[in-house]
Write a protein that holds these residues in place. Structure first.
Motif, PDB file in Angstrom:
ATOM      1  N   GLY A  44      54.266  55.534  42.954  1.00 55.45           N
ATOM      2  CA  GLY A  44      55.466  55.133  42.241  1.00 55.45           C
ATOM      3  C   GLY A  44      55.253  53.892  41.388  1.00 55.45           C
ATOM      4  O   GLY A  44      54.226  53.752  40.728  1.00 55.45           O
ATOM      5  N   GLY A  45      56.236  52.975  41.422  1.00 55.19           N
ATOM      6  CA  GLY A  45      56.204  51.777  40.599  1.00 55.19           C
ATOM      7  C   GLY A  45      55.537  50.608  41.308  1.00 55.19           C
ATOM      8  O   GLY A  45      54.428  50.713  41.812  1.00 55.19           O
ATOM      9  N   MET A  46      56.250  49.485  41.364  1.00 54.65           N
ATOM     10  CA  MET A  46      55.678  48.284  41.966  1.00 54.65           C
ATOM     11  C   MET A  46      55.636  48.393  43.488  1.00 54.65           C
ATOM     12  O   MET A  46      56.540  48.957  44.117  1.00 54.65           O
ATOM     13  CB  MET A  46      56.486  47.062  41.556  1.00 54.65           C
ATOM     14  N   VAL A  47      54.574  47.822  44.065  1.00 50.21           N
ATOM     15  CA  VAL A  47      54.434  47.769  45.511  1.00 50.21           C
ATOM     16  C   VAL A  47      53.874  46.410  45.879  1.00 50.21           C
ATOM     17  O   VAL A  47      53.045  45.848  45.159  1.00 50.21           O
ATOM     18  CB  VAL A  47      53.529  48.903  46.033  1.00 50.21           C
ATOM     19  N   GLN A  86      49.442  48.956  40.211  1.00 51.08           N
ATOM     20  CA  GLN A  86      50.273  47.791  39.920  1.00 51.08           C
ATOM     21  C   GLN A  86      50.893  47.276  41.211  1.00 51.08           C
ATOM     22  O   GLN A  86      51.037  48.010  42.180  1.00 51.08           O
ATOM     23  CB  GLN A  86      51.363  48.112  38.908  1.00 51.08           C
ATOM     24  N   GLY A  87      51.224  45.987  41.210  1.00 55.12           N
ATOM     25  CA  GLY A  87      51.860  45.404  42.386  1.00 55.12           C
ATOM     26  C   GLY A  87      51.256  44.067  42.748  1.00 55.12           C
ATOM     27  O   GLY A  87      50.623  43.384  41.935  1.00 55.12           O
ATOM     28  N   ASP A  88      51.445  43.696  44.004  1.00 55.26           N
ATOM     29  CA  ASP A  88      51.021  42.396  44.527  1.00 55.26           C
ATOM     30  C   ASP A  88      50.378  42.631  45.890  1.00 55.26           C
ATOM     31  O   ASP A  88      51.045  43.076  46.830  1.00 55.26           O
ATOM     32  CB  ASP A  88      52.249  41.485  44.644  1.00 55.26           C
ATOM     33  N   ILE A  89      49.081  42.363  45.997  1.00 56.21           N
ATOM     34  CA  ILE A  89      48.343  42.558  47.247  1.00 56.21           C
ATOM     35  C   ILE A  89      47.799  41.192  47.658  1.00 56.21           C
ATOM     36  O   ILE A  89      46.840  40.693  47.054  1.00 56.21           O
ATOM     37  CB  ILE A  89      47.194  43.570  47.063  1.00 56.21           C
ATOM     38  N   GLU A  90      48.408  40.574  48.669  1.00 53.08           N
ATOM     39  CA  GLU A  90      48.042  39.201  49.020  1.00 53.08           C
ATOM     40  C   GLU A  90      47.910  39.013  50.529  1.00 53.08           C
ATOM     41  O   GLU A  90      48.664  39.576  51.317  1.00 53.08           O
ATOM     42  CB  GLU A  90      49.094  38.209  48.505  1.00 53.08           C
ATOM     43  N   ASP A  91      46.928  38.174  50.892  1.00 50.02           N
ATOM     44  CA  ASP A  91      46.776  37.661  52.261  1.00 50.02           C
ATOM     45  C   ASP A  91      46.558  38.766  53.289  1.00 50.02           C
ATOM     46  O   ASP A  91      47.009  38.656  54.437  1.00 50.02           O
ATOM     47  CB  ASP A  91      47.997  36.810  52.662  1.00 50.02           C
ATOM     48  N   GLY A  95      54.747  47.013  31.273  1.00 40.41           N
ATOM     49  CA  GLY A  95      55.459  45.839  31.756  1.00 40.41           C
ATOM     50  C   GLY A  95      55.080  45.388  33.145  1.00 40.41           C
ATOM     51  O   GLY A  95      55.679  44.446  33.679  1.00 40.41           O
ATOM     52  N   THR A  96      54.102  46.042  33.775  1.00 44.43           N
ATOM     53  CA  THR A  96      53.690  45.666  35.124  1.00 44.43           C
ATOM     54  C   THR A  96      52.232  45.210  35.104  1.00 44.43           C
ATOM     55  O   THR A  96      51.513  45.353  34.114  1.00 44.43           O
ATOM     56  CB  THR A  96      53.843  46.824  36.118  1.00 44.43           C
ATOM     57  N   SER A  97      51.801  44.664  36.236  1.00 43.46           N
ATOM     58  CA  SER A  97      50.430  44.208  36.392  1.00 43.46           C
ATOM     59  C   SER A  97      50.069  44.296  37.866  1.00 43.46           C
ATOM     60  O   SER A  97      50.895  44.645  38.713  1.00 43.46           O
ATOM     61  CB  SER A  97      50.276  42.770  35.875  1.00 43.46           C
ATOM     62  N   LEU A  98      48.821  43.950  38.178  1.00 51.02           N
ATOM     63  CA  LEU A  98      48.353  43.965  39.562  1.00 51.02           C
ATOM     64  C   LEU A  98      47.738  42.621  39.894  1.00 51.02           C
ATOM     65  O   LEU A  98      46.869  42.128  39.174  1.00 51.02           O
ATOM     66  CB  LEU A  98      47.323  45.072  39.775  1.00 51.02           C
ATOM     67  N   ASP A 102      43.201  59.803  34.228  1.00 49.57           N
ATOM     68  CA  ASP A 102      44.380  60.395  33.596  1.00 49.57           C
ATOM     69  C   ASP A 102      44.666  59.778  32.226  1.00 49.57           C
ATOM     70  O   ASP A 102      45.816  59.563  31.853  1.00 49.57           O
ATOM     71  CB  ASP A 102      45.609  60.251  34.507  1.00 49.57           C
ATOM     72  N   GLY A 103      43.611  59.488  31.483  1.00 49.22           N
ATOM     73  CA  GLY A 103      43.782  58.930  30.152  1.00 49.22           C
ATOM     74  C   GLY A 103      44.063  57.445  30.123  1.00 49.22           C
ATOM     75  O   GLY A 103      44.217  56.858  29.046  1.00 49.22           O
ATOM     76  N   GLY A 104      44.122  56.795  31.301  1.00 46.19           N
ATOM     77  CA  GLY A 104      44.423  55.370  31.365  1.00 46.19           C
ATOM     78  C   GLY A 104      43.197  54.551  31.717  1.00 46.19           C
ATOM     79  O   GLY A 104      42.275  55.031  32.364  1.00 46.19           O
ATOM     80  N   THR A 105      43.207  53.303  31.283  1.00 45.73           N
ATOM     81  CA  THR A 105      42.118  52.373  31.541  1.00 45.73           C
ATOM     82  C   THR A 105      42.658  51.148  32.262  1.00 45.73           C
ATOM     83  O   THR A 105      43.715  50.630  31.882  1.00 45.73           O
ATOM     84  CB  THR A 105      41.454  51.937  30.220  1.00 45.73           C
ATOM     85  N   PRO A 106      41.977  50.656  33.291  1.00 43.81           N
ATOM     86  CA  PRO A 106      42.481  49.484  34.011  1.00 43.81           C
ATOM     87  C   PRO A 106      42.728  48.292  33.087  1.00 43.81           C
ATOM     88  O   PRO A 106      41.906  47.971  32.220  1.00 43.81           O
ATOM     89  CB  PRO A 106      41.361  49.178  35.010  1.00 43.81           C
ATOM     90  N   SER A 107      43.871  47.665  33.267  1.00 43.14           N
ATOM     91  CA  SER A 107      44.208  46.461  32.507  1.00 43.14           C
ATOM     92  C   SER A 107      45.240  45.667  33.297  1.00 43.14           C
ATOM     93  O   SER A 107      45.844  46.158  34.242  1.00 43.14           O
ATOM     94  CB  SER A 107      44.760  46.818  31.118  1.00 43.14           C
ATOM     95  N   ARG A 108      45.387  44.403  32.921  1.00 36.70           N
ATOM     96  CA  ARG A 108      46.357  43.490  33.534  1.00 36.70           C
ATOM     97  C   ARG A 108      46.152  43.408  35.050  1.00 36.70           C
ATOM     98  O   ARG A 108      47.099  43.529  35.823  1.00 36.70           O
ATOM     99  CB  ARG A 108      47.783  43.911  33.176  1.00 36.70           C
ATOM    100  N   VAL A 109      44.902  43.143  35.443  1.00 36.98           N
ATOM    101  CA  VAL A 109      44.551  42.984  36.855  1.00 36.98           C
ATOM    102  C   VAL A 109      43.995  41.584  37.059  1.00 36.98           C
ATOM    103  O   VAL A 109      43.061  41.170  36.356  1.00 36.98           O
ATOM    104  CB  VAL A 109      43.495  44.023  37.299  1.00 36.98           C
ATOM    105  N   THR A 110      44.558  40.844  37.999  1.00 41.00           N
ATOM    106  CA  THR A 110      44.044  39.529  38.367  1.00 41.00           C
ATOM    107  C   THR A 110      43.505  39.601  39.784  1.00 41.00           C
ATOM    108  O   THR A 110      44.213  40.010  40.714  1.00 41.00           O
ATOM    109  CB  THR A 110      45.132  38.453  38.278  1.00 41.00           C
ATOM    110  N   VAL A 111      42.244  39.207  39.955  1.00 42.52           N
ATOM    111  CA  VAL A 111      41.555  39.226  41.244  1.00 42.52           C
ATOM    112  C   VAL A 111      41.162  37.781  41.535  1.00 42.52           C
ATOM    113  O   VAL A 111      40.235  37.244  40.918  1.00 42.52           O
ATOM    114  CB  VAL A 111      40.320  40.138  41.197  1.00 42.52           C
TER     115      VAL A 111
END
Length: 230
Positions: free
Chosen positions: A70-73, A92-97, A125-128, A151-160
């Protein structure tokens, strides 16, 4: 709200803004395959999983511990282990700690083991954000974090940022040296020296992708870990 339960099986979320807190989810004993521990289904968003444990078994293939269609997690402060493919599977979402570690090897899973897996682009409008996690797999030759075109998409807007990664394979599969990745920021992470021969902390990094940044990353002994173009 789902909280304070000990569940053998899985949870499929078909509502917005669900919170799963302080639960333990275990794969069924002696079952063939459990596709997920927690799934946010297509068309829904806002799932939060926090302060919980999701675990597979040596006799049951739990393929994805937390899977997002789905959307944000948001996944916070969870103990995730024993999966056969992905610990957290989202674009997309927020994976922390979180502590994501010790997968089980199943031949049927084809060795596609990643502590965190990203396929394709995040929604508009989202990021990870992947921050301050311990991502540990010192027995297989797959990744702590994998970014793939799909699926035609390329990873972007990811902060590690500020993660500890100890792996036998690549710590980060970064999407492709010539892939059109963008805004992939990898900074202030620490890599342990547990790699099998031929592997290291990053592969398939595109240094020319717009907004791609590699900075402040180190080995566990404090020495700098610069970009490797292999």
């Amino acid at each position: 709200m789902i909280e304070n339960i000990d569940l053998v099986g899985d949870i499929r979320v078909e509502a917005d803004n669900v919170v799963i807190r302080n639960v333990r989810i275990s794969a069924p004993q002696s079952s063939d395959i459990d596709q997920w521990g927690i799934l946010q289904w297509v068309g829904y968003t806002g799932l939060t999983v926090e302060d919980s444990e999701i675990g597979g078994r040596s006799d049951t293939e739990l393929r994805q511990a937390v899977m997002n269609d789905g959307g944000m997690v948001t996944v916070l402060r969870c103990n995730i282990h024993g999966m056969s493919k992905k610990g957290v599977y989202t674009s997309q979402g927020d994976i922390e700690d979180n502590y994501i570690h010790d997968p089980y090897w199943f031949v049927a899973a084809d060795g596609e083991i990643d502590m965190i897996r990203v396929d394709g682009s995040p929604d508009p409008g989202t990021s990870l954000l992947v921050k301050h996690n311990a991502l540990i797999d010192t027995t297989t030759t797959n990744s702590a974090l994998s970014l793939f075109e799909a699926d035609g998409g390329t990873p972007s807007r990811v902060t590690v940022e500020d993660n500890y990664m100890a792996t036998a394979g690549w710590a980060i599969y970064a999407g492709g040296q010539t892939a059109a990745t963008s805004e992939i920021v990898v900074k202030d992470n620490v890599f342990a020296t547990k790699f099998k021969d031929g592997y290291s902390y990053v592969t398939e990094w595109n240094p020319n992708g717009p907004g791609n940044v590699w900075s402040g990353n180190k080995w566990a002994d404090g020495k700098a870990a610069p970009v490797l173009l292999s």
